[in-house]
Design a protein around this motif. Structure first.
Motif, short mmCIF file in Angstrom:
data_model
loop_
_atom_site.label_atom_id
_atom_site.label_comp_id
_atom_site.label_asym_id
_atom_site.label_seq_id
_atom_site.Cartn_x
_atom_site.Cartn_y
_atom_site.Cartn_z
N VAL A 28 0.85 -1.20 0.00
CA VAL A 28 0.00 0.00 0.00
C VAL A 28 0.88 1.25 0.00
CG1 VAL A 28 -1.59 1.36 1.43
CG2 VAL A 28 -2.02 -1.06 1.05
N PHE A 29 1.95 1.20 0.77
CA PHE A 29 2.87 2.32 0.83
C PHE A 29 3.47 2.61 -0.54
CE2 PHE A 29 7.17 3.99 1.71
CZ PHE A 29 6.79 5.18 2.31
N LEU A 30 3.75 1.52 -1.26
CA LEU A 30 4.39 1.67 -2.57
C LEU A 30 3.37 1.79 -3.70
CD1 LEU A 30 7.22 -0.98 -2.22
CD2 LEU A 30 7.45 1.50 -2.08
N ALA A 31 2.08 1.89 -3.33
CA ALA A 31 1.03 1.76 -4.34
C ALA A 31 1.27 2.64 -5.56
CB ALA A 31 -0.33 2.12 -3.71
N GLY A 32 1.64 3.89 -5.32
CA GLY A 32 1.79 4.82 -6.43
C GLY A 32 2.95 4.49 -7.33
N SER A 33 4.00 3.92 -6.76
CA SER A 33 5.22 3.76 -7.55
C SER A 33 5.45 2.33 -8.01
CB SER A 33 6.42 4.24 -6.71
OG SER A 33 6.39 3.63 -5.44
N LEU A 34 4.41 1.47 -7.84
CA LEU A 34 4.60 0.05 -8.21
C LEU A 34 4.93 -0.12 -9.68
CD1 LEU A 34 1.94 -2.17 -6.45
CD2 LEU A 34 4.42 -2.34 -6.32
N ASP A 35 4.18 0.61 -10.52
CA ASP A 35 4.39 0.46 -11.96
C ASP A 35 5.82 0.81 -12.34
OD1 ASP A 35 2.01 -0.56 -12.76
OD2 ASP A 35 1.03 1.41 -12.92
N GLY A 36 6.32 1.92 -11.73
CA GLY A 36 7.67 2.34 -12.04
C GLY A 36 8.72 1.35 -11.56
N LEU A 37 8.47 0.78 -10.39
CA LEU A 37 9.48 -0.11 -9.80
C LEU A 37 9.56 -1.46 -10.52
CD1 LEU A 37 9.03 0.39 -5.95
CD2 LEU A 37 11.08 0.92 -7.30
N LEU A 38 8.38 -2.03 -10.77
CA LEU A 38 8.34 -3.42 -11.23
C LEU A 38 7.96 -3.58 -12.69
CD1 LEU A 38 6.46 -4.82 -8.12
CD2 LEU A 38 8.89 -5.00 -8.58
N GLY A 39 7.48 -2.51 -13.30
CA GLY A 39 6.95 -2.68 -14.66
C GLY A 39 5.50 -3.11 -14.58
N PRO A 40 4.71 -2.85 -15.62
CA PRO A 40 3.25 -3.08 -15.55
C PRO A 40 2.89 -4.54 -15.29
CG PRO A 40 3.97 -2.56 -17.79
CD PRO A 40 5.16 -2.34 -16.90
N GLY A 41 3.64 -5.48 -15.86
CA GLY A 41 3.31 -6.89 -15.69
C GLY A 41 3.44 -7.33 -14.26
N LEU A 42 4.59 -7.11 -13.71
CA LEU A 42 4.83 -7.54 -12.34
C LEU A 42 3.98 -6.76 -11.35
CD1 LEU A 42 8.65 -8.21 -12.05
CD2 LEU A 42 6.77 -9.81 -11.76
N ALA A 43 3.73 -5.48 -11.66
CA ALA A 43 2.89 -4.68 -10.76
C ALA A 43 1.51 -5.30 -10.63
CB ALA A 43 2.80 -3.25 -11.27
N GLY A 44 1.00 -5.85 -11.71
CA GLY A 44 -0.30 -6.53 -11.67
C GLY A 44 -0.27 -7.67 -10.68
N TYR A 45 0.79 -8.48 -10.77
CA TYR A 45 0.91 -9.60 -9.82
C TYR A 45 1.03 -9.09 -8.40
CZ TYR A 45 1.44 -13.06 -13.48
OH TYR A 45 1.21 -13.88 -14.51
N ALA A 46 1.76 -7.97 -8.24
CA ALA A 46 1.93 -7.42 -6.89
C ALA A 46 0.57 -7.01 -6.32
CB ALA A 46 2.88 -6.22 -6.93
N ARG A 47 -0.28 -6.43 -7.17
CA ARG A 47 -1.62 -6.03 -6.68
C ARG A 47 -2.44 -7.27 -6.31
NH1 ARG A 47 -1.53 -2.50 -11.10
NH2 ARG A 47 -0.68 -0.49 -10.46
#
Lengths: 384, 531
Positions: free
Chosen positions: B119-138
């Motif tokens: 949740v803390f990283l919610a805004g920057s997930l896409d930047g950190l992991l890329g869109p594919g991995l960010a989806g899995y993270a969510r």
């Protein structure tokens, strides 16, 4: 029918000329008897004699084809049961019943079963739901009273420990007692019990007797019961009516009925070697002829039929129509009638061991058979 | 699958051998079942011709997965489940239950930490992991949240079980407030909170509660009186059209028309009741089904009054007891009266509390009636109608009151539905609605209010949640549309629930009176009724 002609109020239930026909089958034919107030009247007879049909007529599950069923309540009002709708018979005429195959509300607790039985009283108290819905106190007191009444009957039936268990969870004997308790919760004046002792062990049967005697002595409820268990019948009933093939063959005190040869014959049949004698004494010429020549190959008896089942004429295929009536000759009691009549005619009283009681000769004798053969009319003469 | 081993072979077969054999059987059955479903597919080619596409690889994968599943279940699952019932010799205790092993404090802490970090990283997930991995993270975040919530519920399970109704009502009463608050914090402003709450309050809250109310109404007819009614939606339609027509034509207020709609639906309930009094079971079900269709067809064809399939629009909104209105143009619009920002969410939140109140009214009346002679007579009617008559209960009026009471609540729900939608058409009152309401009643456990509410939440909420599964696109590719699998999952879930709990979520019934202690009556004693 006024055979004994007691005062009208003495009889709680008067059954007069009751007939019930299902299509061509005559389940009850011209039955008359009465149950006296404060007594236990037993209705007995072999299987298929029409006992439960009589009950169904009394309690409104069947509408009788003919006849009049009068119920006299303690307050002097009379109801013609055959004219009342089914549910008004318990509600207004105060007749309660139990069933041969127990019909409890198996998913409801014992207490709830007994509360459902007090439906009409509680409906009135709750202002037909409207007042009770808004929590008026009248319903609350009525509700508490109904629970007290239920507890009273649970104690009588020795079931108070299981009051909060589902009724379907009870053993068989307890279910029988609960059904009686439920019927008593409607506050009946006449309680109709359909084979209350069926399937009970001797101990449970004793407990049942005690319960019924208690009901009779302490509530003033008259009881009409169907029973096969002769121990129960002879022990507790004040009056016994015997049916066979839908007709009354005997009516009287337990002792009188027990020694009535017509009753004995109805239950036990006549002895094998007597069958032919009886048939001959009846004077049925067809039978005698057939006995001599053997069965006719085209109109003869079925291969499965037996002489012991009754006169041969019963088993011969009928071609007159679809009307299927059991011939009067099939009645074992009728055979005894015939035999005693025949015995009386040649004036050999030693042979005529059945003592001719008035109860057996009056309306009952008329029921099993109408005169057809000379032997029958002779029998009538012998009885008089 | 039936056990296919013969007794003499059973002695020598180890779990491994048995598992291998059963896996082969399962594979054979799966092959036979799926060869036409999955192995072949009809499609159009570029010149619009029908062609068969062969998908043997997919078929092979499915069959192998089936075999592996059966193998694992027989080789490891069954022995494990059997061991669960064996007491440990040393301690004399049964092994820890599955749930106790699954919900453990370290796992719970891990889940909470995961959620917090993500949740803390919610805004920057896409930047950190890329869109594919960010989806899995969510997806992971969602799973961890569910696990944490489930752990809390597991920990407090006895408390929750003891106070289920009170907790449920409190949660329902607080639901819009919590939604608005959470979304306001998340979005950073109160306006965003109200705007975002629209979906949650309307699509989930109101939608579910309408079905809760309908199912509770039908519960009186089906669950208590045991009369199988397949045309319940007809009363819903009567209520909806009563409000729609009288509201648009005569401008009457919702608060007058709500009881009127209930009374009309009850009247139609009695009218339906009369002809079907003598029918039982299947016959009753078919006649009620026909009644539902008749009402719908009348609504379609009586154009002069109902405007046919086009329906009736412009149905007036509910007012706040005449004091405030929810029309922006009105002088007494709520935002003007209270001097707050304009938002369409006020109306939805008001409607939410309105339907919640109606639901509670339904529950209150049902509970009250069950303890009255008429309610007991309904249940007795379900158990044994002949015995009822032998006790002097008028079964005719008892059945009619059940139909009328159930129909009345259907009518209430219908008029609420019309007010909420602002538009009614016969499309809303098809047989499928009746079927869904009946399914909720059966799934919840006939006669149980709590079970039915849970079933409505699962069934209606479940179908809505399945719209939200966008993260599955990350797993199955962008072509995947989870909504299409909604009904499939839904059907599977129903089958599984009915296998697991054949009497519904709450199979037992509460007695209406007791002498010493109130004990629930097991479902195995209660009857379903025969109509």
């Amino acid at each position: 029918m006024s055979d004994a002609n007691p005062s009208v109020n003495d009889a709680i239930l008067q059954v007069e000329h009751l007939s019930m026909k299902f299509g061509g089958l005559v389940a009850i034919g011209d039955l008359s008897f009465q149950a006296r107030r404060g007594e236990i009247t037993a209705l007995i007879g072999p299987n298929g004699a029409g006992k439960t049909t009589v009950f169904n007529c009394i309690t409104g599950f069947y509408k009788p084809s003919e006849g009049m069923l009068t119920l006299n309540r303690r307050d002097g009002s009379s109801y013609l049961l055959e004219r009342l709708p089914n549910h008004e018979i318990p509600a207004r005429a105060k007749v309660a019943r139990t069933f041969q195959n127990i019909r409890l509300f198996s998913g409801m607790t014992l207490l709830e079963n007994l509360l459902v039985a007090q439906h009409n009283k509680l409906m009135k108290a709750s202002g037909y739901t409207v007042l009770g819905l808004f929590g008026f106190s009248g319903y609350r007191t009525a509700s508490a009273e109904s629970i007290d009444l239920a507890r009273h009957w649970l104690e009588k039936a020795d079931l108070v420990d299981r009051a909060d268990d589902p009724a379907g969870d009870l053993p068989y004997g307890a279910q029988r007692r609960l059904e009686i308790a439920r019927a008593m919760c409607t506050g009946p004046e006449l309680l109709c019990l359909d084979e209350p002792a069926a399937g009970l062990n001797p101990k449970e049967s004793m407990a049942l007797n005690a319960l019924l005697m208690d009901i009779k002595d302490n509530t003033g409820t008259s009881i009409l019961l169907i029973e096969h268990d002769m121990a129960v019948v002879m022990q507790i009933s004040d009056h016994v009516v015997v049916l066979e093939y839908g007709r009354k063959i005997s009516d009287g005190s337990p002792h009188a009925v027990r020694t009535d040869p017509r009753v004995i014959a109805a239950y036990l049949g006549v002895e094998d070697e007597d069958v032919e004698t009886v048939l001959i004494e009846v004077g049925d010429e067809d039978v005698i002829e057939q006995l001599d020549t053997g069965p006719d190959s085209t109109h003869g008896p079925d291969s499965s039929s037996s002489y012991f089942a009754g006169p041969v004429i019963d088993t011969v295929g009928h071609s007159e129509g679809e009307r299927v009536t059991v011939s009067k000759g099939a009645s074992k009691a009728g055979q005894v009638d015939a035999r005693s009549g025949a015995a009386a005619r040649p004036a050999s009283p030693a042979e005529a061991k059945p003592t001719e009681k008035p109860s057996a000769t009056k309306p009952a004798a008329k029921a099993p058979a109408k005169p057809k053969t000379p032997g029958d009319s002779n029998r009538g003469g012998g009885n008089e | 699958m039936a056990v296919t081993t013969s007794p003499e072979r059973d002695i020598v077969a180890t779990p491994m051998q048995r598992a291998t054999r059963e896996a082969l059987y399962a594979g054979a059955i799966a092959l036979g079942l799926f060869v036409l479903f999955i192995g072949l597919r009809t499609d159009q080619n570029i010149s619009n011709e029908l062609i068969l596409v062969q998908r043997w690889w997919l078929l092979a994968v499915v069959v192998v997965l089936t075999m592996a599943g059966r193998f694992l279940y027989v080789a490891y699952g069954q022995p494990f489940l059997a061991n669960q019932k064996i007491v440990d010799v040393a301690t004399g205790l049964l092994p820890q239950s599955m749930a106790a092993r699954f919900f453990r404090l370290p796992y719970f802490i891990a889940a909470v930490v995961t959620v917090a970090v993500l949740v803390f990283l919610a805004g920057s997930l896409d930047g950190l992991l890329g869109p594919g991995l960010a989806g899995y993270a969510r997806f992971l975040r969602a799973l961890a949240t569910i696990y944490a919530l489930a752990s809390v519920m597991f920990y407090f399970r006895t408390f929750i079980h003891a106070h289920f109704s009170a907790l449920g009502i409190t949660a329902l009463a607080l639901y819009p407030i919590i939604v608005v608050l959470v979304l306001a914090v998340y979005g950073g402003s109160v306006a965003a909170g109200f705007q975002g709450s629209l979906k949650w309050v309307d699509n989930y809250g109101i939608q579910i509660l309408i079905y809760v109310m309908l199912a509770w109404g039908l519960n009186i007819v089906v669950g208590l009186a045991g009369l199988l009614d397949l045309g319940y939606v007809a009363f819903y339609a009567v209520g909806a059209y009563a409000y729609a027509l009288l509201g648009t034509q005569y401008g009457l207020s919702f608060w007058i028309l709500l009881p009127a709609a209930g009374a009309m639906a009850a009247f139609w309930g009695v009218l339906l009741g009369f002809p079907v009094l003598r029918l039982r079971g299947d016959y009753l079900a078919i006649v009620t089904l026909a009644f539902g269709e008749i009402i719908r067809l009348v609504l379609i064809n009586w154009r002069e009054v109902t405007n046919g399939s086009a329906g009736i629009s412009g149905i007036p909104k509910v007012t706040f007891f005449g004091l405030m209105s929810f029309n922006v143009s009105d002088p007494n619009y709520i935002a003007k009266v209270l001097d707050i920002a304009t938002s369409s969410a006020y109306y939805k939140i008001f409607l939410y509390y309105l339907i919640l109140g109606l639901c509670l009214l339904t529950a209150f009346v049902t509970i009250r009636l069950r303890r009255m002679p008429v309610g007991r007579a309904w249940e007795a009617l379900r158990e044994d109608e002949i015995a009822c008559r032998s006790l002097g209960i008028n079964t005719t009026t008892t059945k009619l009151t059940a139909f009328a009471t159930g129909a009345m609540f259907g009518g209430f729900a219908g008029s609420f539905f019309a007010a909420r939608q602002g538009f009614v058409s016969p499309e809303s009152f098809i047989f499928l609605e009746s079927a869904i309401i009946l399914a909720i009643v059966v799934l919840g456990g006939m006669g149980s209010l709590v079970g039915i509410a849970v079933a409505a939440m699962v069934m209606i909420g479940g179908t809505e949640v399945l719209r939200e599964l966008d993260f599955l696109k990350q797993v199955f590719g962008p072509d995947f549309t989870p909504e299409l699998y909604r009904m499939l999952l839904f059907g599977m879930a129903m089958v599984i629930v009915m296998l697991w709990k054949p009497r519904g979520f709450v199979g037992s019934r509460e007695p209406t009176a007791f002498l010493k202690e109130r004990r629930a009556v097991s479902g195995s004693f209660t009857k379903e009724g025969h109509g």
